[in-house]
Design an enzyme around this catalytic site. Structure first.
Site, mmCIF file in Angstrom:
data_model
loop_
_atom_site.group_PDB
_atom_site.id
_atom_site.type_symbol
_atom_site.label_atom_id
_atom_site.label_comp_id
_atom_site.label_asym_id
_atom_site.label_seq_id
_atom_site.Cartn_x
_atom_site.Cartn_y
_atom_site.Cartn_z
ATOM 1 N N SER D 26 0.823 -1.215 0.000
ATOM 2 C CA SER D 26 0.000 0.000 0.000
ATOM 3 C C SER D 26 0.854 1.261 0.000
ATOM 4 O O SER D 26 0.332 2.362 -0.056
ATOM 5 C CB SER D 26 -0.920 -0.001 1.216
ATOM 6 N N ASN D 113 -3.114 -2.191 12.989
ATOM 7 C CA ASN D 113 -4.548 -1.905 12.933
ATOM 8 C C ASN D 113 -4.910 -0.590 13.618
ATOM 9 O O ASN D 113 -5.657 0.226 13.081
ATOM 10 C CB ASN D 113 -5.352 -3.053 13.576
ATOM 11 N N THR D 158 -36.958 28.466 -12.725
ATOM 12 C CA THR D 158 -37.276 27.105 -12.279
ATOM 13 C C THR D 158 -37.521 26.322 -13.543
ATOM 14 O O THR D 158 -38.031 26.871 -14.521
ATOM 15 C CB THR D 158 -38.518 27.030 -11.361
ATOM 16 N N HIS D 159 -37.119 25.065 -13.569
ATOM 17 C CA HIS D 159 -37.201 24.242 -14.789
ATOM 18 C C HIS D 159 -36.443 24.922 -15.943
ATOM 19 O O HIS D 159 -36.757 24.687 -17.107
ATOM 20 C CB HIS D 159 -38.652 24.023 -15.228
ATOM 21 N N SER D 280 -10.260 26.108 -27.807
ATOM 22 C CA SER D 280 -10.367 24.816 -28.461
ATOM 23 C C SER D 280 -9.152 24.621 -29.339
ATOM 24 O O SER D 280 -8.641 25.580 -29.917
ATOM 25 C CB SER D 280 -11.632 24.793 -29.317
ATOM 26 N N LYS D 286 -13.837 29.611 -29.705
ATOM 27 C CA LYS D 286 -14.437 29.107 -28.474
ATOM 28 C C LYS D 286 -13.777 29.657 -27.211
ATOM 29 O O LYS D 286 -12.582 29.887 -27.190
ATOM 30 C CB LYS D 286 -14.321 27.562 -28.426
ATOM 31 N N ASN D 288 -14.052 28.052 -23.632
ATOM 32 C CA ASN D 288 -14.695 26.919 -22.974
ATOM 33 C C ASN D 288 -14.631 27.017 -21.456
ATOM 34 O O ASN D 288 -13.569 27.284 -20.896
ATOM 35 C CB ASN D 288 -14.040 25.623 -23.424
ATOM 36 N N GLU D 293 -16.862 22.662 -16.058
ATOM 37 C CA GLU D 293 -17.160 21.294 -16.479
ATOM 38 C C GLU D 293 -16.420 20.275 -15.627
ATOM 39 O O GLU D 293 -16.940 19.215 -15.303
ATOM 40 C CB GLU D 293 -16.819 21.135 -17.959
ATOM 41 N N TYR D 320 -10.637 -5.888 11.921
ATOM 42 C CA TYR D 320 -9.947 -5.421 10.733
ATOM 43 C C TYR D 320 -9.931 -6.504 9.663
ATOM 44 O O TYR D 320 -9.741 -7.684 9.943
ATOM 45 C CB TYR D 320 -8.500 -5.030 11.079
ATOM 46 N N GLN D 325 -7.801 -1.753 3.713
ATOM 47 C CA GLN D 325 -6.593 -1.059 3.267
ATOM 48 C C GLN D 325 -6.927 -0.080 2.148
ATOM 49 O O GLN D 325 -6.301 0.978 2.032
ATOM 50 C CB GLN D 325 -5.569 -2.085 2.771
ATOM 51 N N LYS D 328 -8.231 4.096 1.765
ATOM 52 C CA LYS D 328 -7.462 5.332 1.580
ATOM 53 C C LYS D 328 -7.539 5.871 0.150
ATOM 54 O O LYS D 328 -7.361 7.070 -0.069
ATOM 55 C CB LYS D 328 -6.010 5.102 1.997
#
Lengths: 462, 462, 462, 462
Positions: D26, D113, D158-159, D280, D286, D288, D293, D320, D325, D328
């Site tokens: 790990s 542990n 709204t909507h 772009s 563009k 962007n 996003e 445990y 493990q 994380k």
């Protein structure tokens, strides 16, 4: 960082924030596409030459430059820089360093939208092929183990309660079926990935009359995407891949669960290979089935990846959106989990040892032939529901008296029903029960052997 | 509730808690399997007769009883009772009421484990068939709309920024491709479901030599499961189904998003059919795209269902475990979402009206031919990267001066590069841009028409 | 269906599609809000009267009408109709039937957006209160069992391998801690839900000067939402609730897993109450831990609900969108799963019986004091890592010879290290090991008793 | 790799497979715990000395060695090796290199542990503190923007349909509320993490009488875990953290969605800072909204992480298990997404510019005061439902004739209802509408200013 160095810098008055550029750079993860990107670049260059967008000399120069980059990649000498946003820009930048401004012609008739979609499909296609190969190996290991354990018996469980005696081989073959379906899913996903979007441009197609079929042949794609908007925004193949990996890990998690329980001291049914277990840093007597637990845990990880990818796509307007840049993180991680886990799964399956002595004793001392006893009565004409109920009472009394079902006396049985006779004895023997099971796929010796033979033939045939 | 009434009551000394029996009863949701269960019962009865486990007379009696139950179900007269745990027990209880104790023979050679697995597969197979039918209707609607809009133009978007001019038809066909892949996934899932586990018994097979192929033929199953343990514990087909539905709704959510945005006052690109919109209880001027929002929201619901099903299976030991009873909740819900949404999606797609006047004006006033301008320079020999950068500067200046790209003067262009000449004019016209796009799947008129023709033919062929 | 009957019908020229209206109707599920809606209506009516929007007479008429509706709901006589879209319209329609057009004044100064947000918060607040009550009952059961099992021993497991001896009470208390945290989460969620959005109107506030604090007091809300846009679009409290339920079921699934394994024949450590187990329809000897398996399975279901709700909200523009209508489906289902499962969990925990005889034997025959042996050496001055390694060798040799650690001879130990002396004996006894564990929260008798005392006091205090 | 080098190697006869050791290592991800591990080691060493398990000289030697390691970490000189499994073993190995075998005493009275559980809690506590700090900065930015835009108007949606006029400041404050709740969730999660499990040993407690309170004070933990089994197996705090991050990204995704739409050419309501946008590679015109996003996409990523973590824990037996493990991976990723995104969110919010000219025009030309018109009628005595319906008709006719609501003639209105009089004019002006909204949290100028004042005070106070 000066804006004008960016491929798209012309329009902007103010420089991008450095922090933002680092945040948006994908080269940290998309560099895994580097080999596929070079392959695509090479094919695209040849197609540009064929369409006479670049001269033969330019073509030669570019492809030689790409060859050099390939060598650098293979030898681990290629240096990726976060200044160049993504893998595509890194390679193009390096190409410019090597062959000068003619490198700028490479991006003609192509957008990063169709470029990255093409690379990602090459990646998925490749991962599918590797995984199906590994799955075949895993299936071979199950069949091999089945062959060795045809004459071993174990309790079959439902609800983790002892249910009916089965052949150990039958348990191995059950898992074989799961991974066979997984293999089919990866084959199907490979087909989904095997569609070339290159030529879609940013979303409308390209202005240069490039022969898409030609490029596709060079890259080994069977089909061409049929709509340029969809070509750059479709990630179904990636979702399918992540789903196939999730399901694979659901299966591995079930295998893991069975083996973790079977290899506990209390069950003692299975001994796992030392080579795949670890000890405890504080409890010297422990032999921990870490590998199995990691398989089980990774069902969470790969399901998380699938969710990530599906959520990411939810509600995106057409066509490409930057959200989609992050598709590669769950995709690559799922691929890597499958590719690293399967070889160890093969090693594991090969190394499983059932403790047949303990299992035989367990079968003798249990009540696993209760159904057989009920079926005996049914064959004598009693309706199943009545037979089932009667046997329930018998088992209950046996348990109360600590008598295993195999040791019940005929007299005791006859007190319950006059239909019992001496022939009932064989119905109480757990090792005779499996062969009484009829029909394809049952745990009877003949059926199990038939399966093994069929599977060995199929595995050889490929 | 007396224990002995339960099918499995013989062994127990104490009665089950009433609350627990209600909690564990599945008849509230699995009654949706009733028709399939009767079909299976009928086939199984005939198979029992064929194997001479029951007599011809018994067979007749049972099948007639089942026929009566079928009528009751069809007429909505069948009364399900939570006292009878699940759909299977309800039907068997009713059968007993109708034909007496011989009903008890019906469960011979079968366990609820293989019974429910078989019913669920019949359900999924049926749902797949219905959904693929609906998807074909949806695809037809897209092709129909494409045919009507071949000569309409709209801005194609990436990052929700105007990118390049496209034909409206091309936008419709992009969605067609998504739902075509969905259809393929449901066809493939249908195949996955089309495997009969009946005969697997509880997990080891059955003792009665029932001819599984015979039952499968009666139920229309193409193949038999090949391992009885796997037969009762495999739910891959259900996961596949839920995944296919999730992906379908990801596509519907994208369509919804596009249309919600396009039908805003600000975009005004699309008018949605009144019949599929609602108003506001407080704002009388609103016309809300509720249907689209529900489609989008259901991407969450169906992804939740998929997660439910995958998590449920994670780490389950072989073979059947009660956890699996709840597989039907996400499965049925996903099926119902697809089955109820698709007919409305068809109605929606048929009713979409693009406002071509607004769109034409938008195209004229934008900068959507910037790529064409860059490509012009490339065709004159400038490397793409340089051309792109130069055009970026031009666009930036135009924007500053409020001049649409189509109205820029040749003089202004020539100040930027001597490569510009009068022929550049046509590169600046947004309605000429699409036809310059080359290759399969582009937005050029010829390509779009080719697609439509091909798709119409394919749709007719089926 | 005629458009003009709809609350929002004025603007529309064409009728809604019947199929669409059914599809969009929420009354099928939001009727569960009916009681809360009537409560809100009553409070809102009083507030309208206070603000003099309606007369006292009108107020009286409306509240009396609502009282009548409440009775109809309580007595199960209220008939919900899908024609009236949602629970709010159903109640308003019924009110109109009862008291005439004055019912139309009820919706003044309110939108369905703030109305449904308020109802949903009342629902969540109520569910939290019920669940925390049940969790307290569950915790009491754990403490009760702990008190009874202070002097019983069992192997503690890690990796499902026997690790160290623990008191059975300590195992019970471990689960207590989990459910204590769950209780804290529901208390915190209750607080999150305890904010009144009523008065937010559709999104901007309302025009009528209604005293929000007055309504909030009537409904028992502690605080008012501070932004009307957020007021109608915030569903964080619902996400929190679903998360709290998910985590609760993760805990129940762990409890289930432990008990399923412990109650297998092979472990035999635990006997589950008959009242909460079922039998098999075909295997009469089985006693299936169905309840536990359902708990485990519902971890999938409730995690699916959480995903549903989070995905649903992803990327929604402000403020209310129809997608949010479906928030109630995962929310209600998660609430119902918790509310129906917890009473059975209490019954279960009360009924758990550990088989102390088997456990004592298991401890004697194992190697669970290996750490104690290593610690003995450490206390004699050997570095831990060396001690650990040496004990590893001793255990390995014992296992090879089939000698339990408790029976190893001092001579044998001294051959390994001269640090061993007669005092080591007590370090090898598994029943003496727990009391050697020091510090808060350890498995020593004193610590366990301290915990029990503290918890009993806390449980009584509330 | 030789087994005996492993901390737990004593018991094993055969070497671990190299591939397996790499698979299970790990250190590749848990090295992010290194600083916390050194802090814990130091505190634990002091506690060992206090308990006289090690001498003062040994204590000094170890802590000095740890100090050296800290420097190596800080300076990026510490070399992690996969041969040493995890971060703990890497640090212990390095300590041994620096100070010899006495390093072996460091692990006394502790298991990995409780060690890893403690490190992970320190990590989460630290991440929570950083995130709440960043969230405060983000909230400050919203309040700052609100202050600047109190007198700007925009359509509230709204909507995604124009609903009612709101102050721009009100929109900013709506988001403020979301991130305020997020901050509360991270504060609560910090408290959940602020419980020290160290001293729990492997699961039963430790044999050495270490003063847990002393160590906790050194590490700044407020409370001690109260059950050692739960101490090592509880990951609720990690789930809570991942949930809090998921919800944070749901909010960021909504902000992103609003701004992506508002900054489209068609809306033109918002100009985003150049510094946070990209161009772009193929479409020079563009701009962007990549950052937005990515925020939106990361709602998928962080929800995937949450699912990963919850699924991973499902059905794990106590205590445990190695599955844990992998906790994380989602945990660290979610933390890093929050920590890297929030500073950019602050920069973004600061840089948002609403185009008030466009917005003013939009308001004038719309129908956003329809509710006000209905409310006018209500205040004149008409029941709301009737008023609403009448206004619906008016709006419909206006739309048909292309007349904005603000320009409708009084005559036209009076034809609809005699209740209209000259005072209606002010109800039709979109800029007067907000101030008519009453009550806490409405969009009226006074309310918005009150909020801003209150929030500024609260932000200063901290």
């Amino acid at each position: 960082m000066k804006v004008k160095n960016k491929a798209w810098g012309g329009r902007f008055k103010n420089a991008q924030s450095k922090q933002f550029l680092e945040y948006g750079a994908s080269v940290g993860f998309d560099q895994k596409l580097a080999f596929f990107d070079v392959a695509q670049n090479t094919a695209h260059t040849l197609a540009l030459a064929k369409a006479k967008i670049i001269s033969r000399a330019e073509c030669l120069k570019i492809t030689k430059g790409l060859e050099g980059i390939l060598r650098e990649l293979a030898e681990g000498r290629f240096v990726f820089s976060a200044d160049d946003e993504d893998v595509h820009m890194n390679i193009e930048r390096r190409l410019r360093e090597k062959i000068g401004p003619v490198a700028g012609k490479l991006h003609t008739g192509r957008s990063r939208n169709d470029q990255v979609a093409t690379d990602t499909r090459l990646y998925v296609r490749d991962a599918c092929r590797k995984i199906t190969g590994l799955l075949r190996g895993l299936r071979t290991a199950f069949v091999f183990q089945a062959e060795k354990t045809v004459d071993g018996f174990m309790p079959g469980y439902t609800h983790l309660q002892q249910a009916q005696p089965i052949r150990i081989a039958h348990w191995f073959l059950a898992y074989h079926e799961m991974f066979l379906r997984d293999e089919a899913r990866f084959l199907s996903t490979e087909k989904s990935a095997d569609v070339m979007p290159l030529g879609s441009g940013a979303l409308a197609g390209n202005n240069f009359g490039i022969d898409r079929r030609f490029t596709a042949d060079l890259l080994g794609f069977s089909t061409l995407s049929q709509n340029s908007i969809d070509g750059v925004s479709d990630r179904d193949f990636a979702s399918e891949f992540c789903f196939a990996v999730s399901t694979l890990f659901v299966h591995l998690s079930r295998l893991a669960e069975d083996l973790i329980i079977y290899s506990s001291s209390e069950f003692g049914s299975v001994v796992l290979p030392d080579a795949l277990c670890t000890g405890s840093s504080i409890m010297p007597q422990k032999k921990n089935p870490d590998l199995l637990e990691l398989f089980r845990g990774k069902a969470g990880r790969t399901t998380g990846n699938l969710v990530n990818l599906l959520v990411l796509q939810k509600g995106l307007p057409l066509a490409y959106n930057k959200d989609m840049q992050e598709d590669k993180i769950p995709l690559f991680d799922s691929a890597e989990q499958a590719l690293s886990s399967l070889p160890l799964a093969v090693e594991l399956v090969k190394g499983i040892k059932f403790n047949e002595k303990i299992l035989a004793k367990r079968l003798r001392n249990g009540y696993l032939t209760a159904v057989d006893l009920a079926d005996f009565l049914v064959l004598k004409g009693m309706p199943f529901r009545s037979a089932h109920h009667l046997v329930g009472e018998i088992v209950s009394e046996c348990e109360g008296g600590g008598i295993p079902l195999a040791e019940i006396k005929l007299d005791a049985l006859r007190k319950k029903s006059a239909l019992f006779d001496a022939s009932v004895k064989s119905y109480l023997d757990p090792t005779l029960s499996p062969d009484r099971k009829k029909g394809d796929g049952s745990t009877a010796r003949g059926e199990v052997l038939k399966q093994i033979k069929r599977l060995k033939k199929a595995l050889r045939a490929k």
